[in-house]
Design an enzyme around this catalytic site. Sequence first.
Site, mmCIF file in Angstrom:
data_model
loop_
_atom_site.group_PDB
_atom_site.id
_atom_site.type_symbol
_atom_site.label_atom_id
_atom_site.label_comp_id
_atom_site.label_asym_id
_atom_site.label_seq_id
_atom_site.Cartn_x
_atom_site.Cartn_y
_atom_site.Cartn_z
ATOM 1 N N GLU A 102 0.840 -1.540 0.050
ATOM 2 C CA GLU A 102 0.384 -0.090 -0.154
ATOM 3 C C GLU A 102 1.283 1.236 -0.037
ATOM 4 O O GLU A 102 1.890 1.389 0.184
ATOM 5 C CB GLU A 102 -0.784 0.125 1.372
ATOM 6 C CG GLU A 102 -2.165 -0.964 1.704
ATOM 7 C CD GLU A 102 -3.465 -0.684 2.428
ATOM 8 O OE1 GLU A 102 -2.739 -0.379 3.059
ATOM 9 O OE2 GLU A 102 -4.156 -1.751 2.172
ATOM 10 N N CYS A 135 3.910 8.242 0.186
ATOM 11 C CA CYS A 135 3.614 7.907 1.753
ATOM 12 C C CYS A 135 4.617 6.478 1.341
ATOM 13 O O CYS A 135 3.178 5.539 0.616
ATOM 14 C CB CYS A 135 2.642 7.813 2.617
ATOM 15 S SG CYS A 135 3.278 6.272 4.226
ATOM 16 N N CYS A 147 6.515 -6.642 8.323
ATOM 17 C CA CYS A 147 7.297 -5.508 9.219
ATOM 18 C C CYS A 147 7.147 -6.922 10.660
ATOM 19 O O CYS A 147 7.000 -6.930 11.570
ATOM 20 C CB CYS A 147 7.049 -4.344 9.950
ATOM 21 S SG CYS A 147 8.782 -3.569 10.755
ATOM 22 N N CYS A 170 5.329 -3.732 16.239
ATOM 23 C CA CYS A 170 4.922 -3.193 17.271
ATOM 24 C C CYS A 170 3.318 -3.287 17.063
ATOM 25 O O CYS A 170 2.640 -3.712 16.801
ATOM 26 C CB CYS A 170 4.939 -1.517 16.726
ATOM 27 S SG CYS A 170 6.941 -1.230 16.398
ATOM 28 N N CYS A 178 0.637 -1.311 14.991
ATOM 29 C CA CYS A 178 0.710 -1.252 14.172
ATOM 30 C C CYS A 178 0.272 -1.969 12.711
ATOM 31 O O CYS A 178 0.062 -3.415 14.143
ATOM 32 C CB CYS A 178 1.873 -0.891 14.143
ATOM 33 S SG CYS A 178 2.331 -0.732 12.545
ATOM 34 N N CYS A 199 -1.690 6.832 9.869
ATOM 35 C CA CYS A 199 -0.200 6.407 10.582
ATOM 36 C C CYS A 199 -0.620 5.162 11.102
ATOM 37 O O CYS A 199 -1.256 4.979 12.059
ATOM 38 C CB CYS A 199 0.589 7.318 11.411
ATOM 39 S SG CYS A 199 1.104 8.401 10.498
#
Length: 359
Positions: free
Chosen positions: A99, A112, A119, A123, A126, A347
């Site tokens: 994305e 962005c 990942c 975290c 997220c 975010c």
Amino acid sequence: MTEQKKNITDLTLKELQQAMALLGEPSFRATQIHQWLFSHQAASFDAMTILSLALRKKLSETFSIHQLEQVDHQESFEETCESPTEKILLKLSDQNLVESVLIASENRMTACVSSQIGCPLQCPFCATGRMGFRRNLSAGEITGQIYALNQMLALREPGKTITNIVFMGMGEPLLNTDNVIEAIENLSTRNYNFCLSQKKITISTVGVIPEIQRLGQSGMKTKLAVSLHSADQQKRESIMPIAARQYPLKELGKSLCEYTSATGMPVTIVYLLLKGINDSLDDAKMLAKFAKTFLCKINLIDYNSIINIKFKPVYSTTRDMFQEYLMNSGLYVTVRKSYGATINAACGQLATAGIQNPQ
Ligand code: SF4
């Protein structure tokens, strides 16, 4: 099974020169091909009319030019902004998906971009982290996101183009530094049709210390943003366990001092305000103490809720008090507007896991 051809946009100029030597071609051909790929954004070898037919044939037998295919597009309209925030889902050659987000504000068109599929740092606040980690994106896949977005913009309004890039999409860019740097170099090659100053490019990291040191010594002019989220080691470990344990605050602070001394450029400290977790006056005091040791500005962000995740955003009054304390301590503090929350493009909300990435 036929072997997949290498995507030529993943090659550095040096690697292109080596490839030309193997094909018995002079080195300057590599420069010409680089220009066709990154200045003219050629979609096929046939478009490279400056090359002989024989060389174009040899290239197409050895390499592919993989352009990212747009498979979905969503828009979110904000009250404060004339143009919508757009989330674009792109398909890679192995069918994985990434994305990218386009944010229009004043005279800017910011892309962005993602650097990884998923990942590894996981975290808990997220959505990308909750996907797990699939793989790093190649340099060609990173530049491919920019070209796909630029193409979309130009079709809509000739001349419209991306003005800024932030590596704040899916993934931790400094766990894929080689490809991120290569992509940035290709996107900022002087005199190319699309050439962005490195000063318009921001790399956002959770604080991968060895790679911050590497960036500081690299001579790159890109901006650096560090997601801190707490200036207390224990609390930081509760918010971002893997990153905080691997890159402890004390060493992180030292590396940021060295980075700012070496580059003369300030770092942006990104601080996600989480209700009841890192939003107290004591938290603000610890942040002020940490941030005063090097050249920086602080960017406070409101948390964008994600379904099934326990974290909550703070009230605006709490955020105002937090900001005021930091400003009264002599720090430069901004509050980042959040765009795209309604389409999960803000975010920490990017994730393609639930969409359809192949296993
Ligand atoms: S916040 Fe950044 S580093 Fe943490 S899991 Fe999400 S993408 Fe990875």
